[in-house]
Structure formats: structure tokens, C-alpha cells
Design a protein around this motif. Structure first.
Motif, PDB file in Angstrom:
ATOM      1  N   THR A   9       0.834  -1.201   0.000  1.00  0.00           N
ATOM      2  CA  THR A   9       0.000   0.000   0.000  1.00  0.00           C
ATOM      3  C   THR A   9       0.871   1.255   0.000  1.00  0.00           C
ATOM      4  O   THR A   9       0.493   2.277  -0.580  1.00  0.00           O
TER       5      THR A   9
ATOM      6  N   ILE B 123      -2.963  -4.906  -5.464  1.00  0.00           N
ATOM      7  CA  ILE B 123      -3.126  -3.631  -4.762  1.00  0.00           C
ATOM      8  C   ILE B 123      -2.832  -2.454  -5.696  1.00  0.00           C
ATOM      9  O   ILE B 123      -3.510  -1.425  -5.637  1.00  0.00           O
TER      10      ILE B 123
ATOM     11  N   PHE C 164      -8.723  -6.661  -2.185  1.00  0.00           N
ATOM     12  CA  PHE C 164      -8.492  -5.264  -2.568  1.00  0.00           C
ATOM     13  C   PHE C 164      -9.001  -4.993  -3.975  1.00  0.00           C
ATOM     14  O   PHE C 164      -9.689  -3.994  -4.236  1.00  0.00           O
TER      15      PHE C 164
END
Length: 505
Positions: A51, A134, A192
Motif C-alpha cells: 500500500t 493492490i 483489494f
């Protein structure tokens, strides 16, 4: 437009922002221990690093969003549908081309990931898939943000928040279901991606129904618009690079010098830093469109009043949670994660205490963007961010303070930047004295000191041993702080404004 004219929209935006915040806090506090239980501290470190990498990609996307939002808002306020369509189409098409352009760089990073990222306990393919998912999720969120620019321009921030809430809920539910079925790191990436896809589709449906005059057409692509937006975006990109060198470089340095376990430990404690930033973001998202409205309507008198009021408001709403977290850091870590993390309470204080300064000034940063004075802030942020990187490395090498090294560097430099440069430069843009915002900042700081005193006083009589006792302490401290906030932090005009808003409700 008067302050009364925007109060209803602000109330609606505030409600949905708080709902999103509460969900972020509750789910975030539950998910982190769940991650650690299922995939370990090392696994959570990889998620935090992935992230963080997406955040570095966001240096361009955040700049584009800000620049497009400003210009689209001004066009919509003039009911200029032709310009609105041109800005809308040009921004989305340019963003798609930009994503295609950086794909080789992302591909190279993913190919070499095993030599660039420190990891153990999971396979390289698992880690690579997490990064792919992600990053893809981030790209969908970025494009979704551009599609929802009309919501920002019309001050319907609540639409953006409702869709963000949808993403949070779907992602958390999928993480819970998938990890309970099989504790594989790669399944988090699946959660995600699918959550971002659902929210992206929801955004498309809303924009088509509510703004039928907006059409994404290649024929509406305007190079001049792209050039103008790009010139502003460039300095916003420089600014974002500096900001991310403050916020996200910590995890990368820790992973490089200390490995995935230290990264996971730091990321766990830093969750409270992130939650406080999200809390502040609730109010920034509400205040910014109002500043744009006053500027578009050339109502500079209310713009001045509102910008200073927003700094005081930020101080009021931040002082209580930051003061409590600083005073009860050891108790919170014990109740949340367990005895294993209690000895990291000084890190928690270091990561959160300085935010009373650094988050209070966030509302006035919109002054730079709305006046298109972004070059100097961009260069200043970039310089300070680079200095933070250098200072972090020096502290690691010569003092070896472990995970505290990067936190010390960030706290010092970020506070210096936001206490000296940010308020004085915004005051200069508005042609005010350099101390224009300092009384407002000082009011929030005074309340913060009061909350600390109340918290330490409560600890003298009772150290909470459960979440229920912790909640009782928070309520007592909050109630004891209300008179101080009302009579000392707020001035007479601000108290009258709040009383009017309460009566209208």
C-alpha cells in the motif's frame, strides 16, 4: 454565497465523512490484529509495503485530481458545459495514457521484486500477486476519482464518501471470508481488487444518471487544457513527492535496513497515525470545496474568515483524540494488540503527538491550489521531504535507534515545515500579515495541552483495564474539555456561528 448557504451541504458531507471515518477506525482496528493472527507480523509488513508503494504512484494522481478539481469547479460554477466536458474528457483520457506510459516501470519493479523487497515466511509469487492486485486496485480508485470530480465541484462530497464506504465494507468482508477459508497472503490482494472494482462500477452508474450532459469523448480532448492542467499538476507532483517522503519513506527505509519484522511492527503502531490523518481528512474534504466556492464567487471576505475558522475547527476536533492517544498510548496498545507491543508506546507518542500542529494547518493548504500558487510550496515540500530521507538514513547509520530513527526525522522536519512555512505562505497569498493563522493554531494547541492535563489527571485515579473503562475515561476527558474548547479555544464570532448552525438544525 454566505456561510449559511453552505451549512446544509457541509452537514451532509460531514455526516457521511464521519460515517466513513468511523468505519475506517473500527474496521482498521479489527483488521490489523486479524491480519497478524492469520498471516503474521511479516505478512502484515508486506501488505503495508504494498500500500505504501501505491502511495508513491499516487504522487501523480493526487496532483491531477487537485488540478482537475479546481478547473472543473470553476467551469461548472459558470454553467459552462462545453468547458466542463472538455476538462472532464481531457483529464480522464490523459490519465489513461499516463497509466499506459508507466506500465513498463511497474512491470520492471514486479519482475525484480524479490531483489528489491526484504521478505520471509511467504513465497515471492504470493508477494508479487499482492503488489499486482493492490496496484491495480489503486489505479481503479484513481480513475474513479476523476469520474467523480463533478461530485466535488458541486460540493456533493457525500457521494464520494458513500462509494468509499462501499469499498471499505466490501474489502473488509472479503478479507474476512477469504482468510478464514485459507490464510494465504495472495487472497488479500484479491479482496483489494474486487472491492475497488465494485466501487468503480458504482461511481460510473452515479455519474451517468446525475450528470447526463457529461460525455467521455475523444473529440472533446483538448491539448491546451491538458497543458494548463499539466503545468499546475507538475508543481503539485513535486509537492506530493515531498509529502510522501515524509509519510511513506519510513516503511521503505525500515524494510531495507531492518527487514520485514520491523516493518510490520512499525506499520502496526503507525495505524493510529494513519487513523488520525483520516480523521483530519474528513474535515479537509468538507472545507476545501467551500474555499473553492468562495473563490469562484469572488467572496474574498468570507474566504478569509472561513479559512481561519477552519484552522480553529481542526484544532478543536483533533486536540481531544490526539491528547488521549498520547496520554494513554501504552494502555491502548495493550488492549488492542497485547503485551507484546506495549513497549512501543514511545513510538506511538512520537508518531501522533506532533500531528496537533501538522494536521491543523491542512485546511489552509487549499489556498495554494485555489489561487494556483503551487510552485513555491511544491519546491519547499520536495526539499524538506528529501532532507527527511537523508536525515532518516543518517540517524539509522550513526545512532541506530531502530524503528524510532525514521519517526524522529519525520516529526522534526514535518513540524518545522508546517509551523513556519505553510501558514505564513498562505497568509502572504491572501495579502495578510504573516501571523494571520498563528492565533488559530495556538488555540488548538492550548486545548491539546488541556486534554493532556485532564488525561494524566484521570490516569492518576484510574488506569483502564478494558475497552469499556477506556471509553469511560475518554468520555470524562471529553466532557471536561468542552468548557475549555467553548470559552477559550473558540472566539465570540465562532461561538455565534456554531449557535446559529445548531438552531438551524
Amino acid at each position: 454565497m454566505s456561510m449559511k448557504g453552505v451549512s446544509y451541504e457541509m452537514s451532509l458531507n460531514l455526516g457521511t465523512n464521519f460515517l466513513a471515518l468511523v468505519l475506517n477506525i473500527l474496521l482498521g482496528l479489527v483488521v490489523v490484529p486479524f491480519y497478524i493472527a492469520k498471516i503474521g507480523v511479516d505478512g502484515y509488513g508486506i501488505i503495508a509495503l504494498a500500500t505504501s508503494f501505491s502511495s508513491y504512484l499516487s504522487i501523480i494522481t493526487i496532483a491531477i485530481d487537485a488540478s482537475v478539481g479546481r478547473n472543473f469547479t470553476l467551469a461548472m460554477r459558470k454553467d459552462d458545459h462545453a468547458s466542463s466536458n472538455a476538462i472532464y474528457s481531457s483529464s480522464i483520457i490523459s490519465a489513461l495514457l499516463l497509466i499506459v506510459a508507466i506500465l513498463p516501470l511497474i512491470g520492471w519493479f514486479l519482475y525484480k521484486i524479490d531483489s528489491l523487497v526484504s521478505y520471509h515466511g511467504h513465497t515471492v509469487n504470493e508477494m508479487r500477486w499482492v503488489f499486482v492486485a493492490i496496484i491495480t486496485s489503486f489505479v481503479l480508485t484513481f480513475i474513479r476519482g476523476l469520474f467523480l470530480v463533478p461530485a466535488f465541484a458541486s460540493n456533493k462530497i457525500y457521494i464520494q464518501r458513500i462509494i468509499a464506504i462501499l469499498e471499505i465494507v466490501v474489502r473488509t468482508a472479503l478479507v474476512y471470508l477469504l482468510l478464514n477459508a485459507s490464510a494465504q497472503l495472495s487472497l488479500i490482494g484479491v479482496a483489494f481488487f474486487l472491492a475497488s472494482l465494485v466501487s468503480f462500477v458504482a461511481a460510473l452508474i452515479w455519474i451517468v444518471r446525475k450528470f447526463p450532459f457529461l460525455k467521455l469523448r475523444a473529440s472533446s480532448f483538448d491539448k491546451q487544457i491538458v497543458k494548463y492542467v499539466g503545468s499546475m499538476s507538475f508543481w503539485l507532483v513535486i509537492n506530493q513527492i515531498g509529502t510522501l517522503l515524509f509519510i511513506n519513506i519510513d516503511i521503505i527505509l525500515l524494510n531495507h535496513y531492518y527487514g520485514p519484522t520491523a516493518t510490520g511492527e512499525f506499520s502496526t503502531v503507525a495505524q493510529w497515525h494513519t487513523l488520525l490523518r483520516s480523521f483530519a481528512g474528513v474535515f479537509v474534504a468538507i472545507f476545501t470545496p467551500v474555499v473553492y466556492k468562495y473563490y469562484a464567487e469572488k467572496d474574498f471576505n468570507n474566504l478569509l474568515k472561513f479559512s481561519r475558522y477552519s484552522v480553529v475547527a481542526m484544532g478543536v476536533v483533533l486536540a481531544i483524540p490526539i491528547g488521549i492517544i498520547v496520554a494513554y498510548s501504552d494502555v491502548i496498545l495493550k488492549l488492542w494488540i497485547g503485551e507484546r507491543f506495549v513497549h512501543f508506546y514511545p513510538l506511538m507518542i512520537l508518531l501522533t503527538g506532533h500531528l496537533i500542529f501538522n494536521l491543523s494547518v491542512l485546511p489552509i493548504l487549499s489556498i495554494n491550489a485555489v489561487y494556483n500558487k503551487v510552485k513555491v510550496p511544491g519546491l519547499t515540500s520536495f526539499f524538506c521531504g528529501g532532507l527527511n530521507l537523508v536525515l532518516g538514513i543518517l540517524i539509522i547509520k550513526y545512532f541506530d535507534l531502530g524503528i524510532y530513527s525514521v519517526a524522529i526525522a519525520s516529526a522534526i522536519l514535518l513540524t518545522l515545515k508546517n509551523l513556519i512555512f505553510s501558514p505564513t505562505y498562505a497568509a502572504k497569498i491572501l495579502e495578510q500579515r504573516f501571523w494571520f493563522y498563528y492565533p488559530s493554531i495556538g488555540r488548538g494547541m492550548a486545548l491539546f495541552v488541556w486534554v493532556l492535563l485532564m488525561s494524566w489527571g484521570c490516569r492518576h485515579f484510574l488506569v483502564p483495564g478494558s475497552w469499556a473503562a477506556m471509553c469511560v475515561s475518554c468520555v470524562l476527558i471529553g466532557l471536561a474539555s468542552i468548557p475549555f474548547a467553548w470559552f477559550v479555544t473558540l472566539n465570540k464570532d465562532q461561538r455565534l456561528l456554531i449557535e446559529k448552525l445548531i438552531r438551524r438544525r
